[in-house]
Design a protein around this motif. Structure first.
Motif, short mmCIF file in Angstrom:
data_model
loop_
_atom_site.label_atom_id
_atom_site.label_comp_id
_atom_site.label_asym_id
_atom_site.label_seq_id
_atom_site.Cartn_x
_atom_site.Cartn_y
_atom_site.Cartn_z
N GLY A 145 -12.12 0.49 6.45
CA GLY A 145 -11.59 -0.86 6.34
C GLY A 145 -11.85 -1.67 7.59
O GLY A 145 -12.48 -1.19 8.53
N TYR A 148 -13.85 2.08 10.84
CA TYR A 148 -13.67 0.64 10.95
C TYR A 148 -15.01 -0.08 10.81
O TYR A 148 -16.00 0.29 11.43
N GLU A 169 -18.99 -4.85 2.45
CA GLU A 169 -18.10 -3.97 1.70
C GLU A 169 -18.87 -2.85 0.98
O GLU A 169 -18.44 -1.69 0.99
N LYS A 198 0.82 -1.23 0.00
CA LYS A 198 0.00 0.00 0.00
C LYS A 198 0.84 1.27 0.00
O LYS A 198 0.34 2.34 -0.31
N ASN A 207 -2.76 -4.45 13.55
CA ASN A 207 -2.86 -3.30 12.64
C ASN A 207 -3.69 -2.19 13.25
O ASN A 207 -3.40 -1.01 13.07
N ARG A 208 -4.75 -2.56 13.96
CA ARG A 208 -5.58 -1.52 14.58
C ARG A 208 -4.81 -0.82 15.71
O ARG A 208 -4.89 0.40 15.87
N SER A 246 -6.91 -4.32 8.56
CA SER A 246 -6.48 -3.75 7.28
C SER A 246 -5.06 -3.16 7.32
O SER A 246 -4.75 -2.30 8.14
N ASN A 247 -4.25 -3.63 6.38
CA ASN A 247 -2.91 -3.06 6.20
C ASN A 247 -3.01 -1.68 5.56
O ASN A 247 -2.21 -0.79 5.83
N GLN A 248 -4.01 -1.52 4.69
CA GLN A 248 -4.19 -0.24 3.99
C GLN A 248 -4.51 0.88 4.99
O GLN A 248 -4.00 1.99 4.87
N VAL A 249 -5.35 0.55 5.97
CA VAL A 249 -5.69 1.54 6.99
C VAL A 249 -4.44 1.90 7.80
O VAL A 249 -4.13 3.07 8.03
#
Ligand SMILES: Cc1ncc(COP(=O)(O)O)c(C=O)c1O
Length: 294
Positions: A32, A57, A87, A9, A68-69, A36-39
């Motif tokens: 996300g 979230y 989604e 990302k 990740n969070r 999520s890695n993107q977040v």
């Protein structure tokens, strides 16, 4: 990889945040799941740029403890919960939040457009070609996870632009082959419009989608993916998480074993990150701990 454990990302964000800065936005909005890695990487990039980041979230409360969070919160993002929505609803709610923020005088940017994000991987293909050339490698095979199609479409377009003889092996970690193909085709069509590029050949002609690593589904480790993470850790000290990367490396092993990638042809596998997930719940254990149907 320089940003908060890194991942694919980062290259998408280079273009998303480029657009946000060009539009003079003062708030990044991203939706996300807790995993999520993107977040996480959006929160990281926002921290680096001194921008505010609002994270929406979605998902069950049990995922609140995902690594990740925790990192996202640590990097100062403002968190709002959307509840357990799918989604499509998540996207709708995110657009509503963006409209609400604009209505109170903010200049929000919604992170995640797949076509803009894919530009990062068009450039990655060009860089990889240059690096392979400098190393004297005649690169023939690229191995990537097959997921939302952003990284995949970007690299496929980048290779087509340079007319490279690369065969793409996409190891599906999420969708059925037909679904993944539609996602990639859709992004490719928009990318061609955006870059005004007319391909000489069918860009999917050199793409193979492999379904043999998906196992019981997205985010569910398999015995082969667990074995791959132990093997590459012991051989190369590489850390592979289970959702995307270990399955992709396991896919590489099976492509080589089947002869899809001959031993005398140079291949490049892209490690797409996701590393904090190895510290998350539900991933501890050895290959033996995965049930035979896993
Ligand atoms: C670690 C990791 N690898 C691979 C992917 C898949 O990338 P793409 O959505 O570009 O297919 C993701 C997406 O979330 C990811 O976080």
């Amino acid at each position: 990889m320089p940003l908060a454990f890194g991942g694919n990302k980062v290259r998408n964000l280079e273009f998303w945040l480029g657009q946000a800065l060009e539009r003079d936005c003062d708030l990044l909005v991203i939706a996300g799941a807790a995993a999520s890695n993107q977040v996480r990487l959006t929160a990281a990039a926002a921290a680096r740029l001194g921008l505010e980041c609002l994270v929406l979230y979605a998902g069950p409360d049990s995922s609140l403890t995902h690594s990740n969070r925790l990192l996202t919160e640590m990097m100062g993002a403002r968190i709002q919960s959307l509840g357990n929505v799918d989604e499509a609803d998540r996207e709708k709610l995110a657009r509503q939040v963006v409209a609400d923020q604009a209505a109170v005088g903010r200049r929000p940017y919604l992170v995640g457009d797949p076509v803009v994000g894919a530009l990062g991987y068009v450039r990655a293909a060009q860089e990889l070609h240059e690096q392979a050339g400098a190393a004297g490698l005649d690169l023939r095979h690229i191995i990537l996870p097959g997921s939302m199609g952003i990284t995949e479409a970007g690299m496929i377009l980048g290779a087509a632009m340079l007319d490279l003889p690369w065969a793409f092996h996409l190891i599906s970690v999420e969708y059925e082959a037909a679904d993944l193909e539609v996602r990639i085709k859709t992004i490719l069509a928009s990318l061609c419009r955006l870059t005004e590029f007319s391909p000489m050949h069918d860009m999917l002609g050199r793409v193979r989608i492999h379904m043999d690593q998906l196992g019981a589904g997205y985010g569910r480790p398999t015995k082969a993916s667990m074995q791959a993470s132990y093997l590459f850790a012991q051989l190369e000290a590489l850390v592979l998480e289970q959702t995307y990367v270990a399955k992709t490396f396991s896919g590489l092993l099976s492509c080589v074993a089947r002869g899809d990638i001959p031993g005398d042809e140079a291949a490049c596998i892209v490690h797409t990150g996701g590393t904090p997930a190895i510290f998350g719940p539900g991933v501890a254990g050895s290959p033996e701990s995965v049930s035979p149907t896993g």
